[in-house]
Write a protein that holds these residues in place. Structure first.
Motif, PDB file in Angstrom:
ATOM      1  N   ALA A 271       0.831  -1.209   0.000  1.00 11.33           N
ATOM      2  CA  ALA A 271       0.000   0.000   0.000  1.00 11.33           C
ATOM      3  C   ALA A 271       0.868   1.264   0.000  1.00 11.33           C
ATOM      4  CB  ALA A 271      -0.933  -0.011   1.207  1.00 11.33           C
ATOM      5  N   VAL A 346      -5.753  -0.707  -7.450  1.00  8.98           N
ATOM      6  CA  VAL A 346      -6.420  -0.996  -6.175  1.00  8.98           C
ATOM      7  C   VAL A 346      -7.120  -2.354  -6.241  1.00  8.98           C
ATOM      8  CG1 VAL A 346      -8.248  -0.246  -4.583  1.00  8.98           C
ATOM      9  CG2 VAL A 346      -6.697   1.446  -5.593  1.00  8.98           C
ATOM     10  N   GLY A 350      -6.418  -5.684  -3.959  1.00 11.90           N
ATOM     11  CA  GLY A 350      -7.433  -6.459  -3.253  1.00 11.90           C
ATOM     12  C   GLY A 350      -7.278  -7.952  -3.486  1.00 11.90           C
ATOM     13  N   VAL A 411     -11.769  -4.485   3.979  1.00 10.70           N
ATOM     14  CA  VAL A 411     -10.933  -3.735   3.035  1.00 10.70           C
ATOM     15  C   VAL A 411     -10.810  -4.498   1.724  1.00 10.70           C
ATOM     16  CG1 VAL A 411      -8.607  -2.854   2.597  1.00 10.70           C
ATOM     17  CG2 VAL A 411      -9.641  -2.558   4.858  1.00 10.70           C
ATOM     18  N   CYS A 415     -11.917  -3.271  -2.098  1.00 15.39           N
ATOM     19  CA  CYS A 415     -10.912  -3.142  -3.165  1.00 15.39           C
ATOM     20  C   CYS A 415     -11.301  -3.892  -4.434  1.00 15.39           C
ATOM     21  CB  CYS A 415      -9.554  -3.639  -2.675  1.00 15.39           C
ATOM     22  SG  CYS A 415      -8.749  -2.550  -1.466  1.00 15.39           S
ATOM     23  N   ARG A 423     -14.427   1.555  -5.112  1.00 13.41           N
ATOM     24  CA  ARG A 423     -13.164   1.147  -4.499  1.00 13.41           C
ATOM     25  C   ARG A 423     -12.526   2.325  -3.776  1.00 13.41           C
ATOM     26  NH1 ARG A 423     -11.237  -1.087 -10.243  1.00 13.41           N
ATOM     27  NH2 ARG A 423     -13.017  -2.509 -10.589  1.00 13.41           N
ATOM     28  N   ILE A 426      -5.997   4.382  -2.497  1.00 15.98           N
ATOM     29  CA  ILE A 426      -4.957   3.602  -1.841  1.00 15.98           C
ATOM     30  C   ILE A 426      -4.486   4.277  -0.549  1.00 15.98           C
ATOM     31  CG2 ILE A 426      -2.995   4.642  -3.029  1.00 15.98           C
ATOM     32  CD1 ILE A 426      -3.539   0.890  -2.185  1.00 15.98           C
ATOM     33  N   ASP A 428      -6.466   5.670   1.654  1.00 17.81           N
ATOM     34  CA  ASP A 428      -7.385   5.200   2.706  1.00 17.81           C
ATOM     35  C   ASP A 428      -7.046   3.773   3.114  1.00 17.81           C
ATOM     36  OD1 ASP A 428      -8.727   7.630   2.547  1.00 17.81           O
ATOM     37  OD2 ASP A 428     -10.049   6.899   0.953  1.00 17.81           O
ATOM     38  N   VAL A 429      -6.674   2.945   2.137  1.00 17.04           N
ATOM     39  CA  VAL A 429      -6.275   1.574   2.439  1.00 17.04           C
ATOM     40  C   VAL A 429      -5.028   1.572   3.320  1.00 17.04           C
ATOM     41  CG1 VAL A 429      -5.448  -0.597   1.447  1.00 17.04           C
ATOM     42  CG2 VAL A 429      -7.278   0.686   0.309  1.00 17.04           C
ATOM     43  N   SER A 432      -5.769   2.342   6.887  1.00 18.87           N
ATOM     44  CA  SER A 432      -6.525   1.285   7.573  1.00 18.87           C
ATOM     45  C   SER A 432      -5.619   0.148   8.036  1.00 18.87           C
ATOM     46  CB  SER A 432      -7.626   0.753   6.659  1.00 18.87           C
ATOM     47  OG  SER A 432      -7.071   0.048   5.564  1.00 18.87           O
TER      48      SER A 432
END
Length: 447
Positions: A271, A346, A350, A411, A415, A423, A426, A428-429, A432
């Motif tokens: 990420a 993204v 996933g 998550v 994704c 989606r 990235i 925000d991913v 997290s």
């Protein structure tokens, strides 16, 4: 030209000059003020020298026409000689200092010129000499390069890989075999020998060298150099001792070396690498071929994104792009319509997250004519909390906090949404995952 001669040659005139100065100055002083013993008597040779007591005093009248005898004391003469020596020594020191400074300045000016004595040959297969390569391969130079990639001598690669012996193969990729290369006693690297002579392969090679010469991030693999020998091309990367994520998950060990926290650390590293490509590069870069085989792990299981042969900018991706990539990681809109955006990466992320979570390949063969996608198989169970723990990779099952497991599954579901706008970014991913990774692994979780 004279400055290239040894120092002793151009110092000879200085010493000659100094010796003359030392000789001439005292002689002039002596001539101006000769010692008492060397002054001739003013009396006639036939006359006898009067006794000392007859020398007229200050109060006595002196005979006209007879010059006065001036007595010079040895102390005064020594002082004058000493002053002359000091002046001559100072002059000599000044001359020496001037020539030393001039010599040092000349040497510094000539250093950049010396580096031009070995220009890079026009033949790409010859590369550079050994010295610059070893210098570049030191760790300080690896974290400090500025977008330049070294053209490496082909004979070096032959020697470092033992003629590309099969015992040095560390992994086999679709684009070519990767060999372990030993350049000296303290430095190892990976050499990828690329297959394919078609124009697309050449374009991919040039794209990789171009991108990795510019992209510098802790979670993007370092390209140390390249080589072209006739129709064969080589890429030299930093050594990633744990191989690819695909090998760790689906190889002989079946993920036993990847604990839950290590898997979360790998996801966080990927990420971070994507966040650098999407958010910090201008224009944003789309990897376009993100998959577990292109995620490499170093000796500490730090993950780095590799293989930028298909990478493109978001600016170029606005139009319909020719389909490229690995089946199972391609986003639906790219697969069906050729629409490529950062959300395509993204989606691929996933899929990798599902591999880390479940331990299955992105596409599995169910029968000779039937293949099943991990996304299609897992989606109904990822949203069911009662079924989710049972589909987790047995290697890590029951080793994590269930709350964290539900969060990672959520998550992953976001994704791999069919609609790109659903989606997450990235960034925000990335945020997290930080709370799910222990502090000592680069996150904020306190275990």
């Amino acid at each position: 030209m004279g400055m290239n001669l040894p120092i002793k040659n151009w110092m000879i005139p200085i010493w000659v000059f100094s010796c003359l100065a030392l000789l001439l100055v005292p002689i002039d002083a002596i001539r101006a003020n000769p010692p008492l013993s060397s002054i001739a008597d003013p009396v006639l040779p036939t006359e006898k020298k009067p006794p000392f007591s007859q020398i007229p005093t200050d109060n006595e009248a002196q005979s006209p026409g007879v010059s006065e005898i001036k007595v010079i004391h040895p102390e005064d003469l020594n002082k004058k000689i000493l002053v002359a020596l000091i002046i001559a020594s100072t002059l000599l020191a000044g001359i020496l200092l001037f020539f030393c400074c001039f010599w040092i300045f000349k040497q510094k000016l000539s250093e950049p010129l010396n580096t031009k004595k070995n220009p890079k040959t026009q033949d790409a297969s010859k590369g550079l000499s050994l010295g610059p390569i070893l210098e570049k391969f030191t760790p300080s130079r690896i974290t400090g390069r500025k977008g330049s990639v070294t053209d490496i001598d082909y004979e070096w690669l032959i020697s470092a890989t033992n003629c590309f012996h099969e015992d040095n193969i560390v992994r086999v990729e679709a684009s070519g075999n990767v060999y372990k290369a030993r350049f000296n006693d303290h430095f190892f690297a990976s050499v990828k020998r690329l297959h394919g002579r078609e124009p697309e392969a050449q374009k991919g090679f040039e794209n990789e060298v171009d991108w990795l010469g510019k992209l510098k991030h802790q979670n993007i693999v370092n390209l140390l150099g390249y080589c072209v020998q006739y129709d064969t091309r080589f890429l030299v990367y930093e050594m990633m001792h744990q191989g690819s994520l695909e090998l760790q998950l689906h190889g002989p060990s079946h993920g036993t070396a990847l604990t839950w926290h290590r898997r979360m650390k790998v996801a966080l590293d990927i990420a971070r690498g994507l966040e650098y490509l999407h958010e910090r590069c201008n224009p944003p870069v789309i990897h376009r071929d993100l998959k577990s085989s292109n995620i490499l792990l170093d000796s500490n299981f730090n993950a780095k994104i590799s293989n930028f042969a298909l990478a493109t900018t978001e600016l170029h991706a606005k139009n319909k792009v020719k389909l490229s990539g690995a089946l199972g990681y391609l986003a639906p809109e790219y697969l069906s319509d050729g629409k490529l955006t950062d959300k395509s990466d993204v989606y691929a992320f996933g899929v990798i997250l599902l591999e880390l979570l479940i331990g299955r390949k992105p596409v599995e063969k169910m029968s000779p004519s039937l293949f099943q996608s991990i996304v299609t198989w897992a989606m109904p169970q990822l949203t069911d909390r009662s079924k989710l723990p049972s589909i987790v990779d047995p290697v890590i099952r029951n080793t994590m906090d269930l709350k964290h497991l539900y969060q990672v599954a959520a998550v992953a579901v976001l994704c791999v949404q069919p609609e790109p706008s659903y989606r997450p970014l990235i960034t925000d991913v990335l945020h997290s995952f930080i709370p799910l990774v222990p502090v000592d692994l680069g996150g904020s979780l306190r275990v």
